[in-house]
Write a protein that holds these residues in place. Structure first.
Motif, PDB file in Angstrom:
ATOM      1  N   LYS A   8      12.494 -90.060  52.173  1.00  0.00           N
ATOM      2  CA  LYS A   8      12.640 -88.646  51.865  1.00  0.00           C
ATOM      3  C   LYS A   8      14.113 -88.250  51.842  1.00  0.00           C
ATOM      4  O   LYS A   8      14.575 -87.531  50.955  1.00  0.00           O
ATOM      5  N   CYS A   9      14.895 -88.759  52.817  1.00  0.00           N
ATOM      6  CA  CYS A   9      16.332 -88.462  52.861  1.00  0.00           C
ATOM      7  C   CYS A   9      17.044 -89.036  51.642  1.00  0.00           C
ATOM      8  O   CYS A   9      17.940 -88.416  51.083  1.00  0.00           O
ATOM      9  N   THR A  10      16.598 -90.236  51.225  1.00  0.00           N
ATOM     10  CA  THR A  10      17.204 -90.859  50.050  1.00  0.00           C
ATOM     11  C   THR A  10      16.971 -90.016  48.807  1.00  0.00           C
ATOM     12  O   THR A  10      17.868 -89.823  47.982  1.00  0.00           O
ATOM     13  N   ARG A  11      15.736 -89.501  48.659  1.00  0.00           N
ATOM     14  CA  ARG A  11      15.423 -88.657  47.508  1.00  0.00           C
ATOM     15  C   ARG A  11      16.271 -87.392  47.509  1.00  0.00           C
ATOM     16  O   ARG A  11      16.790 -86.966  46.473  1.00  0.00           O
ATOM     17  N   ILE A  12      16.417 -86.782  48.690  1.00  0.00           N
ATOM     18  CA  ILE A  12      17.204 -85.554  48.801  1.00  0.00           C
ATOM     19  C   ILE A  12      18.663 -85.826  48.462  1.00  0.00           C
ATOM     20  O   ILE A  12      19.312 -85.059  47.749  1.00  0.00           O
ATOM     21  N   THR A  13      19.181 -86.978  48.983  1.00  0.00           N
ATOM     22  CA  THR A  13      20.571 -87.335  48.715  1.00  0.00           C
ATOM     23  C   THR A  13      20.802 -87.556  47.229  1.00  0.00           C
ATOM     24  O   THR A  13      21.788 -87.081  46.655  1.00  0.00           O
ATOM     25  N   ARG A  14      19.867 -88.280  46.586  1.00  0.00           N
ATOM     26  CA  ARG A  14      19.995 -88.525  45.150  1.00  0.00           C
ATOM     27  C   ARG A  14      19.971 -87.223  44.364  1.00  0.00           C
ATOM     28  O   ARG A  14      20.737 -87.036  43.418  1.00  0.00           O
ATOM     29  N   ARG A  15      19.080 -86.315  44.776  1.00  0.00           N
ATOM     30  CA  ARG A  15      18.969 -85.039  44.066  1.00  0.00           C
ATOM     31  C   ARG A  15      20.239 -84.213  44.239  1.00  0.00           C
ATOM     32  O   ARG A  15      20.712 -83.561  43.300  1.00  0.00           O
ATOM     33  N   LEU A  16      20.836 -84.279  45.443  1.00  0.00           N
ATOM     34  CA  LEU A  16      22.067 -83.548  45.706  1.00  0.00           C
ATOM     35  C   LEU A  16      23.207 -84.092  44.856  1.00  0.00           C
ATOM     36  O   LEU A  16      23.980 -83.334  44.260  1.00  0.00           O
ATOM     37  N   ILE A  17      23.315 -85.436  44.809  1.00  0.00           N
ATOM     38  CA  ILE A  17      24.362 -86.062  43.997  1.00  0.00           C
ATOM     39  C   ILE A  17      24.196 -85.697  42.527  1.00  0.00           C
ATOM     40  O   ILE A  17      25.158 -85.360  41.836  1.00  0.00           O
ATOM     41  N   LEU A  18      22.941 -85.735  42.027  1.00  0.00           N
ATOM     42  CA  LEU A  18      22.665 -85.379  40.645  1.00  0.00           C
ATOM     43  C   LEU A  18      23.041 -83.924  40.381  1.00  0.00           C
ATOM     44  O   LEU A  18      23.623 -83.592  39.345  1.00  0.00           O
ATOM     45  N   TRP A 408      22.736 -73.780  22.018  1.00  0.00           N
ATOM     46  CA  TRP A 408      22.704 -75.122  22.590  1.00  0.00           C
ATOM     47  C   TRP A 408      23.169 -75.142  24.048  1.00  0.00           C
ATOM     48  O   TRP A 408      22.604 -75.859  24.887  1.00  0.00           O
ATOM     49  N   LEU A 409      24.186 -74.326  24.380  1.00  0.00           N
ATOM     50  CA  LEU A 409      24.682 -74.319  25.751  1.00  0.00           C
ATOM     51  C   LEU A 409      23.694 -73.639  26.695  1.00  0.00           C
ATOM     52  O   LEU A 409      23.476 -74.103  27.823  1.00  0.00           O
ATOM     53  N   THR A 410      23.077 -72.557  26.231  1.00  0.00           N
ATOM     54  CA  THR A 410      22.050 -71.887  27.039  1.00  0.00           C
ATOM     55  C   THR A 410      20.869 -72.817  27.283  1.00  0.00           C
ATOM     56  O   THR A 410      20.346 -72.900  28.407  1.00  0.00           O
ATOM     57  N   ARG A 411      20.441 -73.531  26.258  1.00  0.00           N
ATOM     58  CA  ARG A 411      19.302 -74.441  26.412  1.00  0.00           C
ATOM     59  C   ARG A 411      19.659 -75.634  27.309  1.00  0.00           C
ATOM     60  O   ARG A 411      18.817 -76.114  28.074  1.00  0.00           O
ATOM     61  N   LEU A 412      20.903 -76.095  27.226  1.00  0.00           N
ATOM     62  CA  LEU A 412      21.338 -77.181  28.106  1.00  0.00           C
ATOM     63  C   LEU A 412      21.326 -76.718  29.558  1.00  0.00           C
ATOM     64  O   LEU A 412      20.892 -77.455  30.457  1.00  0.00           O
ATOM     65  N   TRP A 413      21.805 -75.490  29.789  1.00  0.00           N
ATOM     66  CA  TRP A 413      21.756 -74.932  31.140  1.00  0.00           C
ATOM     67  C   TRP A 413      20.314 -74.761  31.600  1.00  0.00           C
ATOM     68  O   TRP A 413      19.980 -75.029  32.760  1.00  0.00           O
ATOM     69  N   GLY A 414      19.435 -74.340  30.709  1.00  0.00           N
ATOM     70  CA  GLY A 414      18.019 -74.203  31.057  1.00  0.00           C
ATOM     71  C   GLY A 414      17.406 -75.531  31.471  1.00  0.00           C
ATOM     72  O   GLY A 414      16.668 -75.614  32.459  1.00  0.00           O
ATOM     73  N   TRP A 415      17.728 -76.571  30.718  1.00  0.00           N
ATOM     74  CA  TRP A 415      17.220 -77.900  31.073  1.00  0.00           C
ATOM     75  C   TRP A 415      17.775 -78.321  32.426  1.00  0.00           C
ATOM     76  O   TRP A 415      17.055 -78.868  33.272  1.00  0.00           O
ATOM     77  N   PHE A 416      19.064 -78.075  32.641  1.00  0.00           N
ATOM     78  CA  PHE A 416      19.718 -78.455  33.898  1.00  0.00           C
ATOM     79  C   PHE A 416      19.068 -77.771  35.096  1.00  0.00           C
ATOM     80  O   PHE A 416      18.708 -78.417  36.084  1.00  0.00           O
ATOM     81  N   LYS A 417      18.910 -76.440  35.024  1.00  0.00           N
ATOM     82  CA  LYS A 417      18.354 -75.708  36.171  1.00  0.00           C
ATOM     83  C   LYS A 417      16.901 -76.083  36.441  1.00  0.00           C
ATOM     84  O   LYS A 417      16.474 -76.177  37.596  1.00  0.00           O
ATOM     85  N   ASP A 418      16.136 -76.337  35.373  1.00  0.00           N
ATOM     86  CA  ASP A 418      14.741 -76.709  35.562  1.00  0.00           C
ATOM     87  C   ASP A 418      14.599 -78.141  36.102  1.00  0.00           C
ATOM     88  O   ASP A 418      13.688 -78.432  36.875  1.00  0.00           O
ATOM     89  N   THR A 419      15.543 -79.018  35.712  1.00  0.00           N
ATOM     90  CA  THR A 419      15.503 -80.394  36.176  1.00  0.00           C
ATOM     91  C   THR A 419      15.931 -80.519  37.628  1.00  0.00           C
ATOM     92  O   THR A 419      15.283 -81.193  38.435  1.00  0.00           O
ATOM     93  N   VAL A 420      17.012 -79.842  37.977  1.00  0.00           N
ATOM     94  CA  VAL A 420      17.591 -79.986  39.315  1.00  0.00           C
ATOM     95  C   VAL A 420      16.939 -79.051  40.329  1.00  0.00           C
ATOM     96  O   VAL A 420      16.661 -79.428  41.458  1.00  0.00           O
ATOM     97  N   PHE A 421      16.710 -77.792  39.907  1.00  0.00           N
ATOM     98  CA  PHE A 421      16.229 -76.783  40.862  1.00  0.00           C
ATOM     99  C   PHE A 421      14.771 -76.406  40.642  1.00  0.00           C
ATOM    100  O   PHE A 421      14.253 -75.535  41.360  1.00  0.00           O
ATOM    101  N   GLY A 422      14.099 -76.992  39.672  1.00  0.00           N
ATOM    102  CA  GLY A 422      12.725 -76.600  39.366  1.00  0.00           C
ATOM    103  C   GLY A 422      11.795 -76.822  40.543  1.00  0.00           C
ATOM    104  O   GLY A 422      12.035 -77.678  41.402  1.00  0.00           O
ATOM    105  N   ASP A 423      10.718 -76.024  40.528  1.00  0.00           N
ATOM    106  CA  ASP A 423       9.732 -76.136  41.610  1.00  0.00           C
ATOM    107  C   ASP A 423       9.102 -77.515  41.638  1.00  0.00           C
ATOM    108  O   ASP A 423       8.918 -78.133  40.598  1.00  0.00           O
TER     109      ASP A 423
END
Length: 423
Positions: A8-18, A408-423
């Motif tokens: 679990k810690c490894t997953r959290i660390t990887r997600r933080l680095i990403l 394109w920049l708005t959609r890239l940000w949308g992908w980023f936030k949903d990938t990293v911070f998504g539920d």
């Protein structure tokens, strides 16, 4: 058990680095795409010339002239889109009117705002060349009247919308808090309450995205959002706005505001029909006690003075329009909106994002949650209403795409936030 914790810690660390890596990439992309902040000072070269104004209106289709004996419909409009004020609903009205009458919009390039929070520059407009003229400017920006005026004919009508600063602050805090690092260190079950009880502990004017936490309206209008409400510069800045805006709407009286908008622009009732867009689900709204509301007002003192001033001018406009006349017009607007709701909307109202069937009507969500409601269009609709129903229900991002704006920049940000911070 220790092995499970280790994984679990490894997953959290990887997600933080990403998260850190992608954040830096996004910031780099922003810097590379942000236009140069050099202003051209040749006002004659930059200003929309009269010859271009005539050319601009040559190919514009004429709005309904049912009121032509009284006035002519206005087509040159600057709408200063403020944050968390029901401004997205106004935007949809302007998109529909402009598209219907083939008006020329000044749009951003690559994203849905004019490089906010940077101050607005003409160079942020897609394909802008000095002397270009437009009918409508309406996307999010940090207002600069001198720059905006270069884009529009002299007869342009300047409009904006305000909201009670307490409710706006609550909405802004909860919507943007995951994008404001200052809030990440706030402990406790209710971060908003913790902040209001001791705001100076958690706030720093120089911090990234800090403007979302104090006097956001003042910031949007290009002023210093760190001024206190009793600072003489606040009154000076409010006076500046009162000389530049022809109509200031009030979100708490949205229908009355639209009637004044219709009257100011000489539009028809059909032009201002709407569905409420970008509404939050009730459970995501923090209920503040009177004590906390008083603290929020004090913290956002400049916005409070701004709101008080234009709330007074708003009701003076209502009085001039006529209370009884306003009452009847609001009644008719609500009747027409209810009629369109019955024609267009499946299940009679807004639904959670996960229950929206068609991605064309899926609203943009804040970082890390899905609290913004949207709509489903009825599957069986009279063909004469299909197009208007879909346009009235289309969120800002999708509508901009339909109007040919590259996001394109708005959609890239949308992908980023949903990938990293998504539920």
């Amino acid at each position: 058990m220790s092995a499970i914790k280790g994984k679990k810690c490894t997953r959290i660390t990887r997600r933080l680095i990403l998260s850190v890596l992608l954040t830096n990439i996004m910031l780099l992309l922003y810097c590379l795409t942000n236009p140069t902040q050099v202003k051209i000072r040749d006002s004659q070269q930059d200003t929309c010339p009269l010859s271009m104004v005539k050319l601009l209106t040559k190919n514009v289709s004429s709005p309904s002239l049912s009121m032509s004996e009284v006035c002519s419909p206005k087509v040159n409009i600057m709408f200063m889109k403020t944050h968390k004020t029901a401004s997205s609903t106004i935007l949809n009205i302007l998109f529909r009117f402009g598209e219907k009458h083939k008006l020329k919009f000044a749009f951003p390039d690559g994203r849905n705002d004019f490089f906010y929070p940077s101050p607005f520059l003409c160079s942020q407009v897609k394909d802008y060349r000095p002397g270009d003229c437009f009918n409508i400017v309406c996307n999010h920006m940090r207002f600069d009247h001198q720059e905006v005026a270069k884009l529009l004919p002299p007869d342009a009508v300047y409009i904006t919308i305000l909201r009670d600063p307490v409710d706006l602050f609550e909405s802004s805090f909860n919507y943007y808090r995951r994008a404001v690092p200052l809030t990440w260190k706030i402990n406790g079950e209710n971060q908003l309450v913790e902040f209001l009880n001791n705001p100076h502990t958690f706030y720093s004017p120089e911090a990234f995205n800090s403007f979302y936490l104090k006097n956001l309206l003042f910031f949007d209008f290009g002023f210093d959002n760190n001024l206190e409400g009793d600072d003489p510069r606040v009154v000076r800045d409010i006076h500046k706005l009162s000389t530049r805006f022809d109509l200031v709407l009030v979100a708490e009286y949205f229908d009355e505001s639209l009637i004044l908008l219709k009257d100011t622009l000489c539009w028809t009732m059909e032009d201002i029909l709407y569905f409420k867009l970008n509404a939050r689900r009730r459970s995501s709204v923090s209920r503040l006690t009177p004590e906390l509301r008083a603290k929020a007002l004090q913290w956002n003192g400049a916005d409070w003075r701004l709101y008080q001033h234009f709330n007074a001018t708003f009701w003076a406009r209502v009085e001039a329009y006529g209370r009884e006349r306003m009452k009847q017009e609001v009644k008719e607007l609500r009747r027409r909106n209810a009629e369109m709701k019955a024609i267009c909307i499946q299940d009679g109202g807004a639904v959670e994002a996960q229950n929206i069937h068609d991605s064309r009507f899926l609203p943009w969500q804040p970082v890390g949650e899905s609290s913004i409601l949207g709509y489903n269009v009825k599957q069986i609709i009279d063909p004469q209403y299909r197009e208007i129903c879909e346009k009235m229900l289309t969120p800002e991002i999708q509508y901009l795409s339909q109007l040919g704006v590259s996001l394109w920049l708005t959609r890239l940000w949308g992908w980023f936030k949903d990938t990293v911070f998504g539920d």
